[in-house]
Design an enzyme around this catalytic site. Structure first.
Site, mmCIF file in Angstrom:
data_model
loop_
_atom_site.group_PDB
_atom_site.id
_atom_site.type_symbol
_atom_site.label_atom_id
_atom_site.label_comp_id
_atom_site.label_asym_id
_atom_site.label_seq_id
_atom_site.Cartn_x
_atom_site.Cartn_y
_atom_site.Cartn_z
ATOM 1 N N ASP A 277 0.250 -0.963 -0.253
ATOM 2 C CA ASP A 277 -0.180 0.130 0.287
ATOM 3 C C ASP A 277 0.948 1.240 -0.245
ATOM 4 O O ASP A 277 2.550 1.235 0.368
ATOM 5 C CB ASP A 277 -0.977 0.049 1.085
ATOM 6 C CG ASP A 277 -0.825 -0.751 2.154
ATOM 7 O OD1 ASP A 277 0.864 -0.356 2.612
ATOM 8 O OD2 ASP A 277 -0.642 -1.238 3.764
ATOM 9 N N ASP B 86 -7.532 -3.056 14.490
ATOM 10 C CA ASP B 86 -8.829 -4.143 14.137
ATOM 11 C C ASP B 86 -9.133 -4.631 13.217
ATOM 12 O O ASP B 86 -9.807 -5.206 12.747
ATOM 13 C CB ASP B 86 -9.347 -2.310 13.620
ATOM 14 C CG ASP B 86 -9.277 -1.638 12.475
ATOM 15 O OD1 ASP B 86 -8.233 -2.202 11.668
ATOM 16 O OD2 ASP B 86 -9.138 -0.611 11.629
ATOM 17 N N HIS C 128 -7.053 -5.290 10.809
ATOM 18 C CA HIS C 128 -7.060 -5.311 9.062
ATOM 19 C C HIS C 128 -6.033 -5.981 8.332
ATOM 20 O O HIS C 128 -4.827 -5.456 8.982
ATOM 21 C CB HIS C 128 -7.329 -3.704 8.196
ATOM 22 C CG HIS C 128 -6.868 -2.799 8.840
ATOM 23 N ND1 HIS C 128 -6.337 -2.208 9.581
ATOM 24 C CD2 HIS C 128 -5.174 -2.038 8.399
ATOM 25 C CE1 HIS C 128 -5.641 -0.845 9.653
ATOM 26 N NE2 HIS C 128 -4.261 -1.648 8.855
ATOM 27 N N GLU D 182 -9.415 -1.751 5.218
ATOM 28 C CA GLU D 182 -10.254 -1.466 6.347
ATOM 29 C C GLU D 182 -11.394 -2.626 6.877
ATOM 30 O O GLU D 182 -12.069 -3.025 6.204
ATOM 31 C CB GLU D 182 -10.341 -0.130 6.764
ATOM 32 C CG GLU D 182 -9.690 0.882 6.534
ATOM 33 C CD GLU D 182 -8.091 1.225 7.618
ATOM 34 O OE1 GLU D 182 -8.186 0.400 7.964
ATOM 35 O OE2 GLU D 182 -7.709 2.399 7.497
HETATM 36 C C1 GLP Z 1 -1.150 0.016 8.374
HETATM 37 C C2 GLP Z 1 -0.148 -0.581 7.191
HETATM 38 C C3 GLP Z 1 -0.711 -2.085 7.609
HETATM 39 C C4 GLP Z 1 -0.074 -1.984 9.015
HETATM 40 C C5 GLP Z 1 -0.714 -1.679 9.649
HETATM 41 C C6 GLP Z 1 0.035 -2.772 11.120
HETATM 42 O O1 GLP Z 1 -2.628 -0.277 8.355
HETATM 43 N N1 GLP Z 1 -1.498 -0.115 5.854
HETATM 44 O O2 GLP Z 1 0.187 -2.666 6.767
HETATM 45 O O3 GLP Z 1 -0.426 -3.899 8.830
HETATM 46 O O4 GLP Z 1 -0.758 -0.304 9.276
HETATM 47 O O5 GLP Z 1 0.975 -1.268 11.921
HETATM 48 P P1 GLP Z 1 2.022 -1.937 12.743
HETATM 49 O O6 GLP Z 1 2.918 -2.893 11.809
HETATM 50 O O7 GLP Z 1 3.072 -0.831 12.761
HETATM 51 O O8 GLP Z 1 1.528 -2.030 14.181
#
Ligand code: GLP
Length: 261
Positions: free
Chosen positions: A70, A139, A141, A146
């Site tokens: 992304d 959450d 995702h 989302e």
């Molecule tokens: C964002 C990214 C995801 C990632 C998530 C969790 O939403 N788009 O790809 O998995 O954050 O991030 P973190 O690993 O910092 O908890």
């Protein structure tokens, strides 16, 4: 689905990195290994381990093609909080991947729909994704799919939930106004088409989602739960992330994996 539980994040990251390195090294040299990659804090331990293995001469990315999950809309690659910048800083600048084999969504593209369509076409042209590594939002995702995202979605633009914006505002000086409100993301269907999927999940903040994903049904409100339908999915996590799981569930998976750690 496999659930591989380690005592802490470092051990989980090392195990995951070695698992992926084994796949890359085992790949037939006549066919590139196509690797999907995430950003966020969760994969940082794996990226550090990749760099270490590369410096020790144990892992080469010469035969690897990457597709990132992304990117924020409206941030140029030079922006320190863009996912382009993150990947260069934390991985690509430190390994021997040919930069022309690095694929990332362009959040600055004039025509975002075309950008997303072409991304899917590039994945297909590379023969599909062999291995998708991902993280998980609090959450539940995956990428930026989302809650409520279609479980057969493809690469497209998504509006970020307030939960995602609050979780990521820490990277924008805690200022919600600086945080993008939209992103381009691969779809749940794009991830599910890959031949193998691994998620790295760490910390108590993820435990409610992990419970839903492992112990409850497939539900578009926890898009990671789609992994239940994948023939080769593994979630690698630390003890803290299992806080909300039933003792019986944890014991079951620990027993299954006791010879693999
Ligand atoms: C964002 C990214 C995801 C990632 C998530 C969790 O939403 N788009 O790809 O998995 O954050 O991030 P973190 O690993 O910092 O908890």
């Amino acid at each position: 689905m496999r659930l591989v539980i380690h005592s802490d994040y470092e051990k989980a990251s090392r195990w995951a990195a070695r698992y992926i390195a084994g796949k890359i090294n085992a790949q037939n040299k006549n066919k590139p290994f196509v690797l999907g990659l995430p950003t966020g804090s969760s994969p940082l331990g794996i990226y550090k381990e990749f760099v270490k293995m590369h410096k020790e001469g144990k892992l080469s990315f010469k035969n690897v093609r990457t597709f990132n999950m992304d990117e924020y809309i409206g941030l140029p690659p030079s922006h320190p909080q863009s996912y382009h910048y993150f990947m260069m800083e934390n991985l690509f600048n430190h390994i021997d991947i040919d930069k022309k084999h690095v694929h990332m969504l362009d959040g600055m593209a004039k025509d975002l729909d075309t950008e997303c369509r072409l991304y899917e076409e590039k994945i297909t042209a590379e023969g599909g994704i062999d291995f998708f590594l991902g993280g998980m939002g609090g959450d539940g995702h995956i990428a930026f799919n989302e809650p409520g995202s279609s479980l057969v979605s493809r690469t497209r633009m998504k509006t970020l939930t307030m939960e995602s914006r609050l979780a990521n505002a820490r990277f924008f000086e805690g200022n919600l106004d600086k945080m993008p409100t939209t992103a381009l993301t691969v779809g749940v269907g794009t991830v599910m088409d890959s031949r193998e999927i691994m998620l790295i999940v760490s910390g108590r903040a993820k435990s409610r989602a992990l419970k839903a994903v492992i112990e409850e049904g497939i539900n578009h409100m926890w898009t990671v739960s789609c992994l239940q339908m994948h023939p080769k999915a593994v979630i690698v996590c630390d003890d803290e992330a299992t806080e909300e799981l039933k003792v019986g569930t944890v014991n079951y998976f620990k027993d299954l994996e006791k010879d693999n750690l």
